[in-house]
Scaffold this motif. Structure first.
Motif, PDB file in Angstrom:
ATOM      1  N   VAL A   1      18.627  20.925  39.986  1.00  0.00           N
ATOM      2  CA  VAL A   1      17.903  22.087  39.465  1.00  0.00           C
ATOM      3  C   VAL A   1      18.557  22.548  38.163  1.00  0.00           C
ATOM      4  CG1 VAL A   1      19.246  23.737  40.844  1.00  0.00           C
ATOM      5  CG2 VAL A   1      16.972  24.365  40.017  1.00  0.00           C
ATOM      6  N   LYS A   2      17.727  22.829  37.160  1.00  0.00           N
ATOM      7  CA  LYS A   2      18.227  23.178  35.833  1.00  0.00           C
ATOM      8  C   LYS A   2      18.285  24.692  35.641  1.00  0.00           C
ATOM      9  CE  LYS A   2      15.971  19.077  33.858  1.00  0.00           C
ATOM     10  NZ  LYS A   2      14.935  18.620  32.890  1.00  0.00           N
ATOM     11  N   PRO A   3      19.139  25.169  34.760  1.00  0.00           N
ATOM     12  CA  PRO A   3      19.130  26.596  34.433  1.00  0.00           C
ATOM     13  C   PRO A   3      17.784  27.013  33.833  1.00  0.00           C
ATOM     14  CG  PRO A   3      21.155  25.572  33.661  1.00  0.00           C
ATOM     15  CD  PRO A   3      20.245  24.467  34.087  1.00  0.00           C
ATOM     16  N   GLU A   4      17.412  28.241  34.106  1.00  0.00           N
ATOM     17  CA  GLU A   4      16.141  28.802  33.627  1.00  0.00           C
ATOM     18  C   GLU A   4      16.359  29.473  32.272  1.00  0.00           C
ATOM     19  OE1 GLU A   4      13.614  30.815  36.661  1.00  0.00           O
ATOM     20  OE2 GLU A   4      13.949  32.562  35.396  1.00  0.00           O
TER      21      GLU A   4
ATOM     22  N   GLY B   1       9.358  23.005  51.256  1.00  0.00           N
ATOM     23  CA  GLY B   1      10.807  23.192  51.288  1.00  0.00           C
ATOM     24  C   GLY B   1      11.494  22.681  50.046  1.00  0.00           C
ATOM     25  N   GLN B   2      10.848  22.843  48.870  1.00  0.00           N
ATOM     26  CA  GLN B   2      11.359  22.265  47.627  1.00  0.00           C
ATOM     27  C   GLN B   2      11.665  23.337  46.582  1.00  0.00           C
ATOM     28  OE1 GLN B   2       8.415  19.528  46.209  1.00  0.00           O
ATOM     29  NE2 GLN B   2       8.814  18.003  47.805  1.00  0.00           N
ATOM     30  N   THR B   3      12.636  23.032  45.739  1.00  0.00           N
ATOM     31  CA  THR B   3      12.919  23.793  44.525  1.00  0.00           C
ATOM     32  C   THR B   3      12.694  22.858  43.334  1.00  0.00           C
ATOM     33  OG1 THR B   3      14.564  25.212  45.577  1.00  0.00           O
ATOM     34  CG2 THR B   3      14.681  25.004  43.188  1.00  0.00           C
ATOM     35  N   ARG B   4      11.961  23.359  42.331  1.00  0.00           N
ATOM     36  CA  ARG B   4      11.710  22.525  41.154  1.00  0.00           C
ATOM     37  C   ARG B   4      11.617  23.406  39.914  1.00  0.00           C
ATOM     38  NH1 ARG B   4       5.610  22.403  40.761  1.00  0.00           N
ATOM     39  NH2 ARG B   4       5.789  20.641  39.350  1.00  0.00           N
ATOM     40  N   ASN B   5      11.718  22.769  38.746  1.00  0.00           N
ATOM     41  CA  ASN B   5      11.605  23.459  37.466  1.00  0.00           C
ATOM     42  C   ASN B   5      10.225  23.252  36.872  1.00  0.00           C
ATOM     43  OD1 ASN B   5      14.820  22.452  37.328  1.00  0.00           O
ATOM     44  ND2 ASN B   5      14.441  24.551  36.694  1.00  0.00           N
ATOM     45  N   VAL B   6       9.657  24.331  36.354  1.00  0.00           N
ATOM     46  CA  VAL B   6       8.374  24.271  35.658  1.00  0.00           C
ATOM     47  C   VAL B   6       8.476  25.133  34.400  1.00  0.00           C
ATOM     48  CG1 VAL B   6       7.040  23.877  37.776  1.00  0.00           C
ATOM     49  CG2 VAL B   6       7.399  26.221  36.952  1.00  0.00           C
ATOM     50  N   ASP B   7       7.518  24.985  33.506  1.00  0.00           N
ATOM     51  CA  ASP B   7       7.424  25.841  32.317  1.00  0.00           C
ATOM     52  C   ASP B   7       6.354  26.896  32.561  1.00  0.00           C
ATOM     53  OD1 ASP B   7       9.332  24.291  31.097  1.00  0.00           O
ATOM     54  OD2 ASP B   7       7.880  23.033  30.040  1.00  0.00           O
TER      55      ASP B   7
ATOM     56  N   PHE C   1       5.132  43.065  26.816  1.00  0.00           N
ATOM     57  CA  PHE C   1       6.017  41.916  26.684  1.00  0.00           C
ATOM     58  C   PHE C   1       5.213  40.629  26.697  1.00  0.00           C
ATOM     59  CE2 PHE C   1       5.319  42.206  31.189  1.00  0.00           C
ATOM     60  CZ  PHE C   1       5.377  40.895  31.657  1.00  0.00           C
ATOM     61  N   TYR C   2       5.785  39.608  26.078  1.00  0.00           N
ATOM     62  CA  TYR C   2       5.244  38.243  26.127  1.00  0.00           C
ATOM     63  C   TYR C   2       6.429  37.304  26.215  1.00  0.00           C
ATOM     64  CZ  TYR C   2       2.952  33.874  24.860  1.00  0.00           C
ATOM     65  OH  TYR C   2       2.497  32.573  24.862  1.00  0.00           O
ATOM     66  N   GLY C   3       6.490  36.519  27.291  1.00  0.00           N
ATOM     67  CA  GLY C   3       7.633  35.640  27.493  1.00  0.00           C
ATOM     68  C   GLY C   3       7.237  34.228  27.849  1.00  0.00           C
ATOM     69  N   ARG C   4       8.043  33.276  27.388  1.00  0.00           N
ATOM     70  CA  ARG C   4       7.853  31.862  27.723  1.00  0.00           C
ATOM     71  C   ARG C   4       9.155  31.346  28.328  1.00  0.00           C
ATOM     72  NH1 ARG C   4       3.416  29.246  25.242  1.00  0.00           N
ATOM     73  NH2 ARG C   4       4.491  27.228  25.275  1.00  0.00           N
ATOM     74  N   SER C   5       9.019  30.730  29.504  1.00  0.00           N
ATOM     75  CA  SER C   5      10.185  30.189  30.207  1.00  0.00           C
ATOM     76  C   SER C   5      10.138  28.674  30.200  1.00  0.00           C
ATOM     77  CB  SER C   5      10.223  30.678  31.660  1.00  0.00           C
ATOM     78  OG  SER C   5      10.532  32.044  31.738  1.00  0.00           O
ATOM     79  N   ALA C   6      11.274  28.072  29.914  1.00  0.00           N
ATOM     80  CA  ALA C   6      11.462  26.634  30.104  1.00  0.00           C
ATOM     81  C   ALA C   6      12.322  26.454  31.349  1.00  0.00           C
ATOM     82  CB  ALA C   6      12.135  26.016  28.887  1.00  0.00           C
ATOM     83  N   ASP C   7      11.925  25.550  32.215  1.00  0.00           N
ATOM     84  CA  ASP C   7      12.660  25.256  33.450  1.00  0.00           C
ATOM     85  C   ASP C   7      12.718  26.466  34.390  1.00  0.00           C
ATOM     86  OD1 ASP C   7      13.232  22.597  32.706  1.00  0.00           O
ATOM     87  OD2 ASP C   7      14.883  23.298  31.449  1.00  0.00           O
ATOM     88  N   TYR C   8      11.616  27.216  34.436  1.00  0.00           N
ATOM     89  CA  TYR C   8      11.487  28.295  35.428  1.00  0.00           C
ATOM     90  C   TYR C   8      11.712  27.695  36.814  1.00  0.00           C
ATOM     91  CZ  TYR C   8       9.221  32.141  37.998  1.00  0.00           C
ATOM     92  OH  TYR C   8       8.931  33.184  38.855  1.00  0.00           O
ATOM     93  N   ILE C   9      12.490  28.374  37.652  1.00  0.00           N
ATOM     94  CA  ILE C   9      12.834  27.840  38.976  1.00  0.00           C
ATOM     95  C   ILE C   9      11.817  28.347  39.996  1.00  0.00           C
ATOM     96  CG2 ILE C   9      14.613  27.687  40.743  1.00  0.00           C
ATOM     97  CD1 ILE C   9      16.678  28.176  38.535  1.00  0.00           C
ATOM     98  N   LEU C  10      11.030  27.424  40.520  1.00  0.00           N
ATOM     99  CA  LEU C  10       9.933  27.739  41.429  1.00  0.00           C
ATOM    100  C   LEU C  10      10.200  27.098  42.786  1.00  0.00           C
ATOM    101  CD1 LEU C  10       7.006  28.958  41.674  1.00  0.00           C
ATOM    102  CD2 LEU C  10       6.177  26.674  41.089  1.00  0.00           C
ATOM    103  N   LEU C  11       9.981  27.864  43.858  1.00  0.00           N
ATOM    104  CA  LEU C  11      10.150  27.353  45.211  1.00  0.00           C
ATOM    105  C   LEU C  11       8.788  27.108  45.847  1.00  0.00           C
ATOM    106  CD1 LEU C  11      12.973  28.614  44.597  1.00  0.00           C
ATOM    107  CD2 LEU C  11      13.093  29.205  47.025  1.00  0.00           C
ATOM    108  N   ASN C  12       8.676  26.008  46.561  1.00  0.00           N
ATOM    109  CA  ASN C  12       7.492  25.753  47.381  1.00  0.00           C
ATOM    110  C   ASN C  12       7.934  25.736  48.835  1.00  0.00           C
ATOM    111  OD1 ASN C  12       5.450  24.182  48.954  1.00  0.00           O
ATOM    112  ND2 ASN C  12       4.435  24.059  46.961  1.00  0.00           N
TER     113      ASN C  12
END
Length: 689
Positions: free
Chosen positions: A481-484, A522-528, A507-518
């Motif tokens: 898992v990558k830093p957000e 039972g998974q953790t993954r990075n999304v934008d 506000f307006y924000g853009r995240s790279a490698d947002y940490i999302l749980l499913n």
């Protein structure tokens, strides 16, 4: 069975009785006319750019529970992931968990539960603090690493007296569903020394929703605090403080209840102000927090007593750290704050699963040694500067760099993510991350308002809870898992035009490698991702006695990687109120309107156990009334009716009931959001000396 961890404070009953007696026999105090704000708070406004201050001692509607999250949900932009009466997880602008910093008197605190049964705000009784300050967005670097959504500061104040002074605040709150809260906070101070101590107790039975259905939700909590200070002069202060709290809470959303929430805290503070023309202030703090938590399926709920059905878990967490900062004024328009901070966070666990009796489960876990599962370290340096370009214009900027270290000590088979072999056991994730911001502010002298615009960047190290799950490829996600990383623009304004006060923030924000749980996988993954939204607050003075208030909060989150809505985003919320205040009497009405939410990502969410999107939710409206009467300068009585029309409704950000789990009983329909309390009548008596 149900244990009660602490008796009602006898000192409170004595103080209230003495105060009531003196109020009867003493001459009436001068009438206090409330003209600036209603007695019962139904909304708050930004006091400075990107900053909201609120008084946690002030009565408010809807009446908050005894914890910090329910106080925050009365502030525009905040929501709470609900699981019954208490211990919800606060959400700001759709961001939860470690994205939102929670500091208690400058100290970071994390709960022990791997399922977020005890978020940091679970250990907060708001009324025992003097002020709650919210800093929006990644627009400060002083208060810790990776707090991209903002920071919430629960603070206690101190003012050095010129002579000996005695002070006391006390309150008693009674409400439907057995609600009974008591608070006492007293102080003794001289110009050289001070002592402050207090305690709280909060108790409630199961509540019923608008349909009359009883919800497994009772709780009992108590807390105590004490501080001893030395103030040799007006600019120097040293303080030693301690806090101790405990409690129990029942939940309808899971197979276990919280049988223990013990917190022990100690802190040492030193500050020196106005040292010289260059050295404006020096501040240093050391602290230690220990949270010892027990969850089981037999203390607070009936257990069917089937063979090998009793289970208990006893995680604990120790967080210790410190911070040193200096504030410099190298030139007239310049102010510079430099500092270092560090913390060490160790999580341990022990458990007794599937035993034949409650006694066997309790004896077993108490006899076992605690084992470490994850250890974390952080150290950082930061600098924040402001330059006054003119009397009205100012530029602020800040930068911090942090070194992070997390070590995986989980054994094989610890969880689904480590079964049968934990491939990352004994390995460490080490990162150097940076955050910063720049902001322009301009005061509007004609209206007493301001405008601002700020650009911030925050890099957040994955937290304890995000590392517990599997990766999409299978196996532990601990190292993959990558830093957000979030970059966000914040803009806003506050103006006063005649009888109208208006503040707006966006506000307006853009995240790279947002940490999302499913949670379904039972998974953790990075999304934008992309998020935008904001808050609006307004007050219109109809007359010296009447005013109208309103607030609006909206957030829109998008998962750009999967081309779908971002999970766990609150719906549009509007609050409308009207308040009447004349001499001793106040009257008020609050109408909360929440829109439907059809943007969701089924099964995905955040670090709260099974805190996931369950599907769409309908809109709802809740009407509430309040009144207040100030007898004199010492006594204030407020009362209200929340959910006047006995509406049956559930928040979009709500946990769901689960099918019969380890306790063998259904407390709430599975995959159904937990309804909020029905009509609630309450009254609060406050004493201040």
């Amino acid at each position: 069975m149900s244990f009660r961890p602490h008796p009602t404070p006898v000192a409170l009953a004595i103080a209230m009785a003495i105060a009531a007696s003196s109020a009867v026999s003493a001459p009436a105090d001068p009438v206090v006319v409330q003209t600036l704000a209603p007695v019962v708070l139904t909304t708050t406004r930004m006091s400075d750019p990107l900053q909201v201050d609120t008084d946690p001692k002030a009565p408010r509607q809807p009446i908050p529970a005894h914890d910090g999250a329910d106080l925050l949900k009365s502030i525009p932009g905040f929501s709470v992931i609900r699981k019954g009466a208490t211990d919800g997880d606060p959400v700001f602008r759709g961001a939860a968990g470690s994205r939102l910093g929670i500091l208690l008197d400058g100290q970071e605190l994390y709960g022990g539960c791997g399922g977020r049964m005890d978020p940091p705000t679970a250990y907060v009784y708001p009324e025992s603090y003097d002020r709650v300050r919210i800093l929006k967005g990644p627009q400060s670097v002083r208060y810790g690493a990776g707090q991209s959504a903002g920071v919430v500061l629960f603070e206690r104040d101190y003012q050095r007296p010129q002579a000996w002074r005695v002070s006391a605040d006390a309150s008693l709150t009674l409400a439907r569903f057995g609600r009974n809260d008591q608070m006492l906070d007293a102080g003794l101070a001289s110009p050289d020394f001070y002592l402050r101590a207090g305690g709280t107790r909060a108790d409630a039975d199961n509540y019923r929703d608008g349909n009359g259905k009883e919800i497994h939700s009772f709780y009992t909590r108590w807390s105590s605090h004490a501080a001893l200070g030395w103030t040799p002069d007006a600019d120097t202060r040293a303080e030693l403080s301690v806090d101790l709290s405990d409690g129990e809470a029942a939940y309808a959303d899971r197979g276990m209840d919280g049988a223990k929430f013990r917190r022990e805290n100690s802190s040492l503070l030193f500050e020196k102000k106005r040292i010289s023309s260059l050295w404006k202030a020096v501040e240093a703090r050391l602290y230690r927090n220990h949270a010892d938590h027990v969850m089981d399926n037999y203390s607070l709920r009936p257990n069917p007593g089937t063979a090998m059905s009793y289970a208990a878990m006893n995680p604990d967490r120790t967080t210790q750290g410190g911070r040193v900062s200096v504030t410099l004024t190298p030139a007239g328009p310049w102010e510079l704050t430099l500092g270092v901070d560090a913390k060490q966070d160790d999580h341990r666990y022990r458990s007794a699963m599937m035993k034949g009796s409650a006694q066997a489960a309790t004896q077993l876990y108490l006899s076992l040694p605690r084992q470490y599962d994850i250890k974390s370290r952080q150290s950082g340096v930061f600098g924040e500067a402001s330059v006054q370009l003119s009397e009205q214009r100012k530029i602020l900027a800040g930068l911090r760099v942090d070194r992070h270290h997390a070590e995986d000590l989980r054994p094989d088979g610890f969880s689904a993510a480590t079964s049968p072999v934990n491939t990352t056991r004994g390995q460490a994730d080490k990162r150097t991350l940076s955050s910063g911001f720049v902001r322009y502010e301009q005061r509007l002298p004609d209206s007493g308002g301001y405008v601002y615009a700020g650009l911030g960047h925050s890099e957040r190290f994955p937290d304890y809870w995000e590392r517990l799950h599997k990766s999409p490829a299978g196996g532990s996600v601990f190292l993959s898992v990558k830093p957000e990383k979030l970059t966000q623009l914040d803009v806003g304004a506050s103006v006063v035009v005649g009888a109208l006060q208006l503040s707006v923030s966006g506000f307006y924000g853009r995240s790279a490698d947002y940490i999302l749980l499913n949670w379904d996988k039972g998974q953790t993954r990075n999304v934008d991702t992309t998020s935008y939204g904001g808050e609006l607050d307004a007050r219109y003075k109809l007359s010296p006695a009447w005013d109208l208030t309103g607030s609006l909060a909206y957030v829109h989150g998008q998962n750009r990687t999967d081309h779908k809505p971002l999970a766990q985003q609150p719906p549009l919320e509007l609050r409308l109120g009207s308040n009447y205040s004349h001499e001793r009497l106040t009257l008020g009405v609050l109408w909360r309107l929440v829109a439907s939410q059809d943007r969701f990502d089924l099964g995905s969410g955040n670090i709260v156990a099974n805190g996931k999107d369950l599907g769409p939710t309908p809109g709802f409206g809740v009407l509430s009334l309040n009144a207040g009467y100030r007898f004199n300068e010492k006594f204030l009585l407020t009362a209200g009716i929340d959910n006047l029309l006995d509406k049956a409704y559930a928040e979009h950000l709500s946990r769901a009931g689960q099918s019969a789990g380890m306790s063998g009983m259904d407390l709430y329909p599975p995959n159904t959001r937990i309804n909020e309390p029905g009509r609630t009548v309450w009254a609060k008596l406050q004493f201040s000396y």
